[in-house]
Design a protein around this motif. Structure first.
Motif, PDB file in Angstrom:
ATOM      1  N   TRP A 168       0.831  -1.205   0.000  1.00  9.57           N
ATOM      2  CA  TRP A 168       0.000   0.000   0.000  1.00  9.57           C
ATOM      3  C   TRP A 168       0.871   1.263   0.000  1.00  9.57           C
ATOM      4  CZ3 TRP A 168      -4.905   1.275  -0.847  1.00  9.57           C
ATOM      5  CH2 TRP A 168      -5.374   2.506  -0.389  1.00  9.57           C
ATOM      6  N   ASP A 169       2.000   1.190   0.693  1.00 12.52           N
ATOM      7  CA  ASP A 169       2.912   2.333   0.763  1.00 12.52           C
ATOM      8  C   ASP A 169       3.776   2.480  -0.485  1.00 12.52           C
ATOM      9  OD1 ASP A 169       1.972   2.987   3.270  1.00 12.52           O
ATOM     10  OD2 ASP A 169       3.594   1.988   4.339  1.00 12.52           O
ATOM     11  N   GLY A 170       3.610   1.571  -1.436  1.00 16.57           N
ATOM     12  CA  GLY A 170       4.346   1.673  -2.691  1.00 16.57           C
ATOM     13  C   GLY A 170       5.716   1.027  -2.679  1.00 16.57           C
ATOM     14  N   LEU A 171       6.012   0.216  -1.666  1.00 13.74           N
ATOM     15  CA  LEU A 171       7.301  -0.458  -1.602  1.00 13.74           C
ATOM     16  C   LEU A 171       7.319  -1.673  -2.522  1.00 13.74           C
ATOM     17  CD1 LEU A 171       7.922  -0.451   2.267  1.00 13.74           C
ATOM     18  CD2 LEU A 171       8.509   1.313   0.590  1.00 13.74           C
ATOM     19  N   ASP A 172       8.482  -1.966  -3.095  1.00  9.12           N
ATOM     20  CA  ASP A 172       8.576  -3.181  -3.902  1.00  9.12           C
ATOM     21  C   ASP A 172       8.796  -4.383  -2.979  1.00  9.12           C
ATOM     22  OD1 ASP A 172      11.313  -3.307  -3.214  1.00  9.12           O
ATOM     23  OD2 ASP A 172      11.952  -2.337  -5.076  1.00  9.12           O
ATOM     24  N   ASN A 173       8.913  -5.558  -3.573  1.00  5.88           N
ATOM     25  CA  ASN A 173       8.990  -6.778  -2.768  1.00  5.88           C
ATOM     26  C   ASN A 173      10.208  -6.771  -1.838  1.00  5.88           C
ATOM     27  OD1 ASN A 173       7.960  -9.643  -2.333  1.00  5.88           O
ATOM     28  ND2 ASN A 173      10.093 -10.046  -2.887  1.00  5.88           N
ATOM     29  N   THR A 176       9.707  -4.201   1.005  1.00  9.81           N
ATOM     30  CA  THR A 176       8.734  -4.681   1.979  1.00  9.81           C
ATOM     31  C   THR A 176       9.325  -5.787   2.838  1.00  9.81           C
ATOM     32  OG1 THR A 176       6.893  -4.130   0.505  1.00  9.81           O
ATOM     33  CG2 THR A 176       6.443  -5.674   2.286  1.00  9.81           C
ATOM     34  N   ALA A 177      10.043  -6.708   2.196  1.00  6.24           N
ATOM     35  CA  ALA A 177      10.663  -7.809   2.928  1.00  6.24           C
ATOM     36  C   ALA A 177      11.649  -7.274   3.967  1.00  6.24           C
ATOM     37  CB  ALA A 177      11.375  -8.745   1.953  1.00  6.24           C
ATOM     38  N   LYS A 178      12.432  -6.276   3.589  1.00  3.15           N
ATOM     39  CA  LYS A 178      13.401  -5.697   4.518  1.00  3.15           C
ATOM     40  C   LYS A 178      12.683  -5.063   5.704  1.00  3.15           C
ATOM     41  CE  LYS A 178      17.281  -2.464   4.766  1.00  3.15           C
ATOM     42  NZ  LYS A 178      18.131  -1.499   3.990  1.00  3.15           N
ATOM     43  N   ARG A 179      11.587  -4.342   5.440  1.00  2.00           N
ATOM     44  CA  ARG A 179      10.845  -3.714   6.523  1.00  2.00           C
ATOM     45  C   ARG A 179      10.227  -4.753   7.446  1.00  2.00           C
ATOM     46  NH1 ARG A 179       6.339   0.952   5.438  1.00  2.00           N
ATOM     47  NH2 ARG A 179       4.860  -0.767   5.200  1.00  2.00           N
ATOM     48  N   GLY A 181      11.501  -7.735   7.944  1.00  4.39           N
ATOM     49  CA  GLY A 181      12.541  -8.574   8.534  1.00  4.39           C
ATOM     50  C   GLY A 181      12.498 -10.009   8.053  1.00  4.39           C
ATOM     51  N   ILE A 182      12.074 -10.221   6.809  1.00  7.50           N
ATOM     52  CA  ILE A 182      11.997 -11.558   6.235  1.00  7.50           C
ATOM     53  C   ILE A 182      12.696 -11.566   4.878  1.00  7.50           C
ATOM     54  CG2 ILE A 182       9.851 -12.147   7.438  1.00  7.50           C
ATOM     55  CD1 ILE A 182       8.335 -11.500   4.891  1.00  7.50           C
ATOM     56  N   SER A 183      12.846 -12.753   4.301  1.00  9.01           N
ATOM     57  CA  SER A 183      13.486 -12.858   2.995  1.00  9.01           C
ATOM     58  C   SER A 183      12.538 -12.399   1.890  1.00  9.01           C
ATOM     59  CB  SER A 183      13.913 -14.301   2.726  1.00  9.01           C
ATOM     60  OG  SER A 183      12.775 -15.130   2.566  1.00  9.01           O
ATOM     61  N   ASP A 184      13.119 -12.062   0.744  1.00  9.83           N
ATOM     62  CA  ASP A 184      12.304 -11.684  -0.412  1.00  9.83           C
ATOM     63  C   ASP A 184      11.341 -12.801  -0.781  1.00  9.83           C
ATOM     64  OD1 ASP A 184      14.018  -9.558  -0.296  1.00  9.83           O
ATOM     65  OD2 ASP A 184      14.737  -9.736  -2.368  1.00  9.83           O
ATOM     66  N   SER A 185      11.842 -14.041  -0.735  1.00 12.18           N
ATOM     67  CA  SER A 185      11.014 -15.198  -1.085  1.00 12.18           C
ATOM     68  C   SER A 185       9.840 -15.360  -0.130  1.00 12.18           C
ATOM     69  CB  SER A 185      11.868 -16.466  -1.085  1.00 12.18           C
ATOM     70  OG  SER A 185      11.075 -17.607  -1.339  1.00 12.18           O
ATOM     71  N   ALA A 186      10.105 -15.196   1.162  1.00 13.88           N
ATOM     72  CA  ALA A 186       9.029 -15.341   2.150  1.00 13.88           C
ATOM     73  C   ALA A 186       7.968 -14.269   1.959  1.00 13.88           C
ATOM     74  CB  ALA A 186       9.611 -15.260   3.563  1.00 13.88           C
ATOM     75  N   ASN A 187       8.400 -13.062   1.610  1.00 11.62           N
ATOM     76  CA  ASN A 187       7.420 -12.006   1.380  1.00 11.62           C
ATOM     77  C   ASN A 187       6.583 -12.287   0.139  1.00 11.62           C
ATOM     78  OD1 ASN A 187       6.576  -9.217   2.349  1.00 11.62           O
ATOM     79  ND2 ASN A 187       6.980  -8.798   0.199  1.00 11.62           N
TER      80      ASN A 187
END
Length: 210
Positions: A168-173, A176-179, A181-187
């Protein structure tokens, strides 16, 4: 604001606010409202009032819904908010003190009271939003559509809410994953498993309503 305008009034009410830590809740609500005001154009900015309520006035139903969705995601999953949106005439009674009246406010109050009552009925526990719009440009289907969004949000776990908030805030995958605290894959799996893309599409579409 002009003396008499057609507008959409928004009333927000914090759910279960009396059972939470009040100082922290107030700080979170004020910060979230300030962020909403930076991102959503309004006729009167979203502000906190007495009785654990918030209020704001918007030029369109879409803008009012954008404010409602933004505030809700900012406070979730720790706190919930119910919303009443009223479309109609808005009249400034006292510009210096910011006192307003008119059918937009009456309709917003009616909608908020309806949500509170409806959420106590079996099968409607997820209800958090209602619209009562008396303007010529009103979209009658919007009232039912926002509760489909409510139902979808109610099914999300905390992680899904966090990922949706990032989208919703316009972040990419990756962002968002960094925010989160998870991996890109998990997100990515959160997005897929919770059908977040069609939910986001529906929310975005509602913000374009006149």
């Amino acid at each position: 604001m002009a003396k008499d305008v057609a507008a959409v009034a928004l009333l927000g009410d914090l759910v279960g606010s009396r059972t939470t830590e009040r100082t922290r809740l107030h700080e979170a609500v004020v910060a979230a409202a300030e962020d909403v005001n930076l991102g959503v154009a309004s006729l009167s900015p979203l502000t906190t009032t007495v009785g654990d309520e918030l209020q704001g006035v918007y030029p369109t139903l879409g803008a009012a819904l954008e404010a409602a969705f933004s505030l809700r995601l900012a406070l979730a999953p720790r706190w919930e908010v119910r919303f009443g949106l009223g479309g109609g005439e808005l009249r400034v009674i006292d510009a210096e003190r910011g006192i307003q009246d008119g059918s937009a406010w009456w309709s917003a109050r009616e909608a908020l009271e309806w949500v509170e009552e409806q959420a106590g009925r079996k099968g409607y526990a997820s209800a958090r939003t209602a619209i009562r719009d008396g303007r010529e440009q009103a979209t009658p289907q919007a009232d039912a559509m926002v509760r489909l969004v409510d139902a979808s949000l109610a099914r999300l776990r905390d992680g899904g809410i966090g990922t949706l908030s990032g989208m919703w805030d316009g972040l990419d995958n990756a962002e968002t994953a960094k925010r989160e605290g998870i991996s890109d894959s998990a997100n990515s799996q959160r997005v897929i498993n919770n059908d977040l893309r069609p939910l986001l599409d529906a929310m975005r579409a509602l913000t374009t309503l006149p």
